[in-house]
Each structure stands twice: as structure tokens, then as C-alpha cells.
Design a protein around this motif. Sequence first.
Motif, PDB file in Angstrom:
ATOM      1  N   PHE A  33       0.846  -1.208   0.000  1.00 18.73           N
ATOM      2  CA  PHE A  33       0.000   0.000   0.000  1.00 18.73           C
ATOM      3  C   PHE A  33       0.880   1.257   0.000  1.00 18.73           C
ATOM      4  O   PHE A  33       0.655   2.199  -0.741  1.00 18.73           O
ATOM      5  N   ARG A  34       1.889   1.264   0.847  1.00 16.63           N
ATOM      6  CA  ARG A  34       2.753   2.446   0.968  1.00 16.63           C
ATOM      7  C   ARG A  34       3.585   2.663  -0.282  1.00 16.63           C
ATOM      8  O   ARG A  34       3.828   3.795  -0.680  1.00 16.63           O
TER       9      ARG A  34
ATOM     10  N   THR B 364       5.382   8.791  -0.106  1.00 13.24           N
ATOM     11  CA  THR B 364       5.778   8.723  -1.502  1.00 13.24           C
ATOM     12  C   THR B 364       7.003   9.594  -1.742  1.00 13.24           C
ATOM     13  O   THR B 364       7.053  10.737  -1.320  1.00 13.24           O
ATOM     14  N   ARG B 365       7.983   9.068  -2.457  1.00 12.31           N
ATOM     15  CA  ARG B 365       9.180   9.857  -2.755  1.00 12.31           C
ATOM     16  C   ARG B 365       9.181  10.390  -4.181  1.00 12.31           C
ATOM     17  O   ARG B 365       9.852  11.374  -4.458  1.00 12.31           O
ATOM     18  N   SER B 389      12.894  -1.279  -5.988  1.00 12.51           N
ATOM     19  CA  SER B 389      14.115  -0.839  -5.313  1.00 12.51           C
ATOM     20  C   SER B 389      13.815  -0.190  -3.967  1.00 12.51           C
ATOM     21  O   SER B 389      14.656   0.491  -3.389  1.00 12.51           O
ATOM     22  N   GLY B 390      12.580  -0.368  -3.492  1.00 10.81           N
ATOM     23  CA  GLY B 390      12.238   0.137  -2.165  1.00 10.81           C
ATOM     24  C   GLY B 390      11.876   1.609  -2.125  1.00 10.81           C
ATOM     25  O   GLY B 390      11.900   2.224  -1.058  1.00 10.81           O
ATOM     26  N   ILE B 391      11.560   2.183  -3.275  1.00  8.09           N
ATOM     27  CA  ILE B 391      11.213   3.602  -3.311  1.00  8.09           C
ATOM     28  C   ILE B 391       9.715   3.752  -3.603  1.00  8.09           C
ATOM     29  O   ILE B 391       9.236   3.334  -4.658  1.00  8.09           O
ATOM     30  N   ASN B 392       8.991   4.345  -2.664  1.00  5.35           N
ATOM     31  CA  ASN B 392       7.554   4.510  -2.843  1.00  5.35           C
ATOM     32  C   ASN B 392       7.283   5.523  -3.949  1.00  5.35           C
ATOM     33  O   ASN B 392       7.855   6.608  -3.965  1.00  5.35           O
ATOM     34  N   ALA B 393       6.394   5.157  -4.864  1.00  2.21           N
ATOM     35  CA  ALA B 393       6.155   6.003  -6.026  1.00  2.21           C
ATOM     36  C   ALA B 393       4.682   5.991  -6.418  1.00  2.21           C
ATOM     37  O   ALA B 393       3.959   5.041  -6.131  1.00  2.21           O
ATOM     38  N   GLU B 394       4.240   7.075  -7.049  1.00  2.63           N
ATOM     39  CA  GLU B 394       2.867   7.189  -7.524  1.00  2.63           C
ATOM     40  C   GLU B 394       2.847   7.756  -8.933  1.00  2.63           C
ATOM     41  O   GLU B 394       3.695   8.580  -9.278  1.00  2.63           O
ATOM     42  N   VAL B 395       1.852   7.347  -9.696  1.00  2.00           N
ATOM     43  CA  VAL B 395       1.552   8.020 -10.959  1.00  2.00           C
ATOM     44  C   VAL B 395       0.280   8.829 -10.706  1.00  2.00           C
ATOM     45  O   VAL B 395      -0.713   8.272 -10.222  1.00  2.00           O
ATOM     46  N   TYR B 396       0.301  10.131 -10.988  1.00  2.00           N
ATOM     47  CA  TYR B 396      -0.909  10.916 -10.766  1.00  2.00           C
ATOM     48  C   TYR B 396      -2.024  10.336 -11.630  1.00  2.00           C
ATOM     49  O   TYR B 396      -1.833  10.120 -12.833  1.00  2.00           O
ATOM     50  N   LEU B 449      17.324   6.615 -10.654  1.00  2.00           N
ATOM     51  CA  LEU B 449      17.107   5.512  -9.716  1.00  2.00           C
ATOM     52  C   LEU B 449      18.333   5.306  -8.834  1.00  2.00           C
ATOM     53  O   LEU B 449      18.229   5.175  -7.609  1.00  2.00           O
ATOM     54  N   ASN B 450      19.512   5.311  -9.448  1.00  2.00           N
ATOM     55  CA  ASN B 450      20.743   5.106  -8.677  1.00  2.00           C
ATOM     56  C   ASN B 450      20.957   6.195  -7.641  1.00  2.00           C
ATOM     57  O   ASN B 450      21.445   5.930  -6.539  1.00  2.00           O
ATOM     58  N   ASP B 451      20.590   7.436  -8.015  1.00  2.98           N
ATOM     59  CA  ASP B 451      20.733   8.537  -7.064  1.00  2.98           C
ATOM     60  C   ASP B 451      19.817   8.379  -5.859  1.00  2.98           C
ATOM     61  O   ASP B 451      20.149   8.794  -4.751  1.00  2.98           O
ATOM     62  N   LEU B 452      18.651   7.776  -6.095  1.00  5.69           N
ATOM     63  CA  LEU B 452      17.665   7.663  -5.012  1.00  5.69           C
ATOM     64  C   LEU B 452      17.980   6.553  -4.033  1.00  5.69           C
ATOM     65  O   LEU B 452      17.671   6.648  -2.848  1.00  5.69           O
TER      66      LEU B 452
END
Lengths: 454, 454
Positions: A33-34, B364-365, B389-396, B449-452
Motif C-alpha cells: 500500500f505504501r 511517496t518519494r 528498489s524500495g522507493i515509494n512512487a505514484e503516478v498521478y 534511480l541510482n541517485d535515489l
Amino acid sequence: MPEKTALPRGTRDFSPDEMARRNLIFDVITAVFRQHGYLPIETPAMENLSTLLGKYGEEGDKLIFKILNSGDFLSGVQQDHLSERNSAKLTPLLCEKGLRYDLTVPFARFVVMHQNELSFPFKRYQIQPVWRADKPQKGRYREFYQCDADVIGSRSLLNEAELIGIIDRVFSRLRIGIIIRVNHRKILTGLAETAGLADHFQDMTTALDKIDKTGPENAMKELSDKGIPQPSIDRLRPVLAMNGDNQDKLHALKQVFIQAPAGLQGIREMEEVLEYAVPVMQHADIQLDLTLARGLNYYTGTIIEVVAKDGNIGSLCGGGRYDDLTGIFGLEGMSGVGVAFGAERIYDLMLEMSLFPESIFCGTRVLFVNFGKKEASRCLLLADQLRDSGINAEVYPETAKLGKQFTYADKKGIPYIVLIGENELSTGMISVKDMKSGEQHSTTFEAFLNDLIP
Amino acid sequence: MPEKTALPRGTRDFSPDEMARRNLIFDVITAVFRQHGYLPIETPAMENLSTLLGKYGEEGDKLIFKILNSGDFLSGVQQDHLSERNSAKLTPLLCEKGLRYDLTVPFARFVVMHQNELSFPFKRYQIQPVWRADKPQKGRYREFYQCDADVIGSRSLLNEAELIGIIDRVFSRLRIGIIIRVNHRKILTGLAETAGLADHFQDMTTALDKIDKTGPENAMKELSDKGIPQPSIDRLRPVLAMNGDNQDKLHALKQVFIQAPAGLQGIREMEEVLEYAVPVMQHADIQLDLTLARGLNYYTGTIIEVVAKDGNIGSLCGGGRYDDLTGIFGLEGMSGVGVAFGAERIYDLMLEMSLFPESIFCGTRVLFVNFGKKEASRCLLLADQLRDSGINAEVYPETAKLGKQFTYADKKGIPYIVLIGENELSTGMISVKDMKSGEQHSTTFEAFLNDLIP
């Protein structure tokens, strides 16, 4: 006389082992979810009955647990109401509050109450218990958890695709093979219209919903028993017997729906959802299932249901789009779409299929044996050093026989035992027993600590 | 007419921000409990009233929320019971279940019911809401969480020390300066005996408990008003006025208790607890406080209470030893000791003292801007790669105006916006806007991605 200890029917305690397994499921669902930008909220267990009643049908109203008003709850009740002995009529006079029945209605109430603080589209998740006065039976409890994710304030079909992606990810991480069944309320409308069943919509969908369990013939017979003309039933048959993949089915349906604009609209929306969702699937199959209906009075667009590829445990997750959830609380035009994971069924399935890892619980890794006050004091300090390095540790509280202390470690699945007796106190060394190999050796605390740190 | 939306008095919704702050507290408490080998359990919200009633005194019984029996709840109720209009007498006829009032009684019931599955000493923690029909006021709610850790089946005073260590660690990690007040039931017994107040034990401790708030003179006056002879009160005075550190106080008390064996026993036990606990303190002060009593009918040994060094918010945590918790359910001889953290007060204090980190929520990052169906489909795939890669993301979800999409990111505190329009689709590059600096640059997705990744 001691009192008898028992739990209310249909409720359960959760032991540490069960908690560990349940938390594994909740943790995966929460993490996914997160990952998709959903944020947590919680609502109270108790809601006003005015919020709850009338939302779940007549049967649902009966299943809501009502809370007796505090204090002198009879003071405002007239004698003739009591004399009438009508439980149903007396209930609203005795009770103002009830326990929440699901998470959707409280969420709608939440959105309306907090509409000025929220920014839309608002994506929330909520994992909390709900209560229903259902007759308890295997797999059905009076207290159980729901895990809901909903987005409200956006009509975009990308939301449907995202929720399907969430479902895919959750079950992939839990290692459960699934089929995601999808359908669309407007496709069902088109189906009813073309079969001349527009006036029997509810009868039709109720029958379709049962095909899965009883087979098409019984479902058709049910329609026939309800007085639905045979030509209409005959027009349903070929549609339900359609073969092929989702594209084939949608293509064939288009021909059927030439005179049914609602049906064509449903197909267009279904196509868009699939265009977004299919490329991001990692694990699950999506199948268009024209018999899928699920609580239709509620859903207005896409309908989603998840079943396991293996096993016959029923729906593990379900959801869909509802165009006017908050209208009943005075906030119009708020379209929403959401899914709910059935944690209890997922739990039962995973247990049945042995999908839980054997060593699931991040429990104590080191037990210090207790040889007496002086030794224990030293162990307390060393245990704290382990904890500072992220290693869970315990000092056995009593100066008990060694066998008893070892049994404790064994039952709790603690892999290392540290022994610090008089000898070790004087030399500054420690003895470490590896519970798996049974081997014991002497070492320094620092070396032991370094070996444990991952 | 839309229905009015409101919550039952004394209950609350928790927004995502509040949830993040509350979870920070629960996560710290949980982590420390686990570090010390405590395991989680959960019990149902509803318990039989036979389990709950009679455990919290007459006043407590009234504050338990009762649940109306399901179905025709009047069917077994005789007419004369109804005619009598006595709410108190009618309650047990209408209700069999109630909502739990604390976590201690359900825990005792749990231990008795599961005694054959548990291995003792059994260390459990439990973090769940409880419900009380108290009059709501600032800081007092009708639904609130308790966070309890108890060990049952061990009389060793090492347990007390361990719980004090847990308190020290929790508040240290929350960055709250605290004083841990300790006392012992048997020291209070000794005090009563030497002052000739053995028959007025409850009066004495009630008065002592108030010294903190009203000062010693008012407390002494209260005793005098209750008809307690002046010489007894005068014998209490010097003891309560004792100066010095814990050792000084215990030393002086030994002289006072020469004729009071219970008091001497209390001193010995207190000394042992301090011998274990003081060396492992990292942060907190432990103070022997002879006025500390807390629900004495319950505790039989060490008594613990935690207050903040700054602020005057009352008790943040409390607990103690109880020698016979499970006896009432038929299991004798089970000594236990436990502490309960008051999450609501800790929350209020941390908010007041600005102790919550500014950016607390792991939300969300990255937000992908939505420029249309084709672009959004590409973004869905990239968002999934970020999540992997463990980065929370959203598409508007909507193809809305850019300003609206940026506002969404801003309100949700999302630090990076990725823009993929027609141009980016053809070049394979992405545009990234850093919301903090306002800078925007073109890059490859892989580099971004690598930077994040941390």
C-alpha cells in the motif's frame, strides 16, 4: 469458586506464533500500500448508529453489534415502549452507538467530516478489526480484520489498474498464485438489456454469481423458476459460454452489444483498465469473468475479485468502483475505487499450503543463563550491549536448574545460550552454547557479538 | 437530507499525519519489548461480562461499555424486570458481553485459558485499544490505546529491573527525559504499622498519593479529617520529609522499621531491584518515592511510575508486581509484574515539546506527472521499478493541469517529480524536478534511480 474462563462465541485470542504469522501478512499488505502512495488512517471502533444503519441492508443492520447507552439507559424510555416488548423497536431507544461493520462506511464518514483537511485524490489504507453478529462457523468470526485501500476523488481508470497492480504485488510477495477476475457493472447492464432482462437485473446477477458454485444449468433453472421467459435465458447462454482470452471475449461482446450503449461503454472502460494493468502484471492472471457481480448495488464500474489458483477457499480480495459513496453523508460527486484484502482467509490458505516460513518470528536470539545475583548483574549489562547492536536478548529471571533454563530457550526457539558462572566472571571469558549443533565453546564477549552482527 | 456526520463523544479519527506520529511511538515501544524477549499477543475487543465485572471496583463496572445481546434480546426478560425500570438490574439480562476496559484482566484470562500451551515464565506484550465510558475531557478519551508488557510465573526481582530497563530505553529513544519513581507495597505496610495506621492503610495511601498534587499539609489535614489520631500523623511526617538519595532513604527507613518486619522485607526487595537496575540505566533517574501508591489493592510488591522531567502531564507509564492476578480465574500462585505505557499522554507530551521529527512519514518519494494514456502507461512501468528498489512512487491518476499535479505533490510532501511527456517518450530521457530546490533537469531513468537508492 473460580469463575469459568471463556471467550464470547466467534472471537479469538492470538498467540505469539499466530501474531507473527498474521503480522507477516499485514506487513506485506502495508508495505505494498505504501509503495503505491496510500496513507494510513484509523477510525474508532464505535460509530453512531445513525452512521451505520441503513448502509448494509436489512440483514446487515441486524448483524451490527449495538452498545448499550451508559448510565441510566431506561430514563428516557417510555413505559409503553417497554411493555410492548418489541426488541427491534426498543433498540434505538437503548443504544446510540454500534461497533463498525466494515471499513468502507466509516471511511466515507471520515472523508465527509474531514473534507476540508484532505487533498484529493485521497489515497488511504486502513487495517482494523470489524465486528459482525453473524452465526460463527469455520472461517467466519464475529471479530475479524479488514485491510482496505481506496482512492477517492478521481474517476481515472488508472486507479483501477493501480489497485490491480497492488493485488498482484501482495500475492506475489506472499507466494500465493492467484487469478484476478474482473468485470464491469455496465457490461452486466448491457447483458441484461440485450437479453431483455433490464427489469430483472438483480435476479440475473444473483444467478450469474452462483454459476461458479452450482454450474450454469442450475443458474439458468433459477432464472426460469423466477418466471423469466425462456428466450431471454437462451440469449444469455452463448454469452456466458464465450471462450478465448480477454481480448476475444471483449471483441465478441462488442457484436452482442451493438444496440446496448451502456454495454459498449463498459467494454471501453474494461479495455482501458486492461491496457494499463496487463503490462505491469508480474505474477497474476487477469481474467474477464462475465459472471462476476459481487454486491452489485454498490459497485458502479469495474468489479474485482481474487481467487487462489490452488485450493477452493473462496475470495481472497475484492473490490471495485463506487460512484457515490459519500452522497449519503451529504458530499456528492465523489467517485471512489477500492479493494479489501481478507486477511483471515489469506491466513488460512497460507497455513494450509505451508507458505509461512518456518522461522518467522524475530524473537530472542541470546539467552543468558542465570547462576545467581552477581552473575546475573553482569549478564544484564551484556544483554544491553547486544540490544544496542540490534540483537534481542534475555537474562533468565530465576536462578533455576540449568535444565529448566535450557528448556525455556528450547521452547522459545532461542538459538544461542550464554553461560557466565563464577569461573567466567573471574576470567572475563564467556561460554556459548549453540542450541542447533549442541556445541559449546569459550570465547570473548566481543568476538561473540561480532559473530552475531549480520 | 444528508445525515449529520459525527463521531461518538470521546472517540477520534486519526489522520495519516497523526498515524505516522502514533506509529513512531508504538514502533519504539514494540522494538524495545522485543529486544527484551517479550512476545506479542492479542485478545478480542469483546469479553464476556463475567470476565470483566468485579475487577475494577464498583465505579469501573459502570464504565464498562456493554454490548446489547443480538436478536430478540427481550425474549428471556420477564415483564416484572422491565416494569421495575431499574437500569442496573436490567443490564445483565440484556447484555452478556462488554468491551475490554484494560489489557490486564484479558491477559489474566488468556493465561488461565492457555496455561497448558504456554511455557513459564511467560513474557508478553500487548498493544491494543481499550474502552471506558468515562466523561470525556482534555486528554481523556473513551477509546485509547494501552501498551502493556508483563511477565508472569516468576517471582524474581530481576524482572522488575528488566522492566525498569525497558522504561529507560523507550523514553531514551523517544528523547523524553524522565524520572522513574519506585516504591514497595511492603514499605508502605511498614510505614502504616510503625505509625499505628495498620487499620487505616487505604486512607493513608490515598492521602500519600495526593501529596504530589496538593502538598503534604493538605494530605495530613485529610488524614486528620478522617479521624486519624494526631500522634500517628506526626509519626508519618519525618519519614515523608526524608532527604538524600535512594541509599540514604533506605538506610534511614531501616531504623524506622526496626519493629516492622514487612517494612524491612520491602526494603530488602527494593534494594535488590535497585542493585540490578541502576547499573543498566542509560538515561533515566530512579527515585525512591515513599508517597507513591497507585491502585494499591492490586500491587503487592514493587510499584513503578514514570513522570517527565519537564512538563506536568502526569504519569507516562506505570506498573508493579501483583501476586495473584489469575487467582480470580482459578489459577493460583502465579506472580506477575508488568508496566503499561500511556501512548496518548506520551503523544501529547511529544507534540507539546516538538519531539516528533519534522519529516516522519516514509511516504511517496516520487510522483510521475500524468500527460496522457500513453505516457501514463510508461510511468506505471517505471514506478514499479522504483518500488522494486524500495522507493515509494505514484503516478498521478488524472491527466490534470500541471499546476494541480504539482500542488498534489506539494501537499503530500513528495520530494521528486518525474515528467515524461511526448518528448521524453521519444528520447528515452526523463525530466526530474526537485521540489525542495525547484531545479529541474533531464537525465536517464537509471541514473535517477541510482541517485535515489540510499
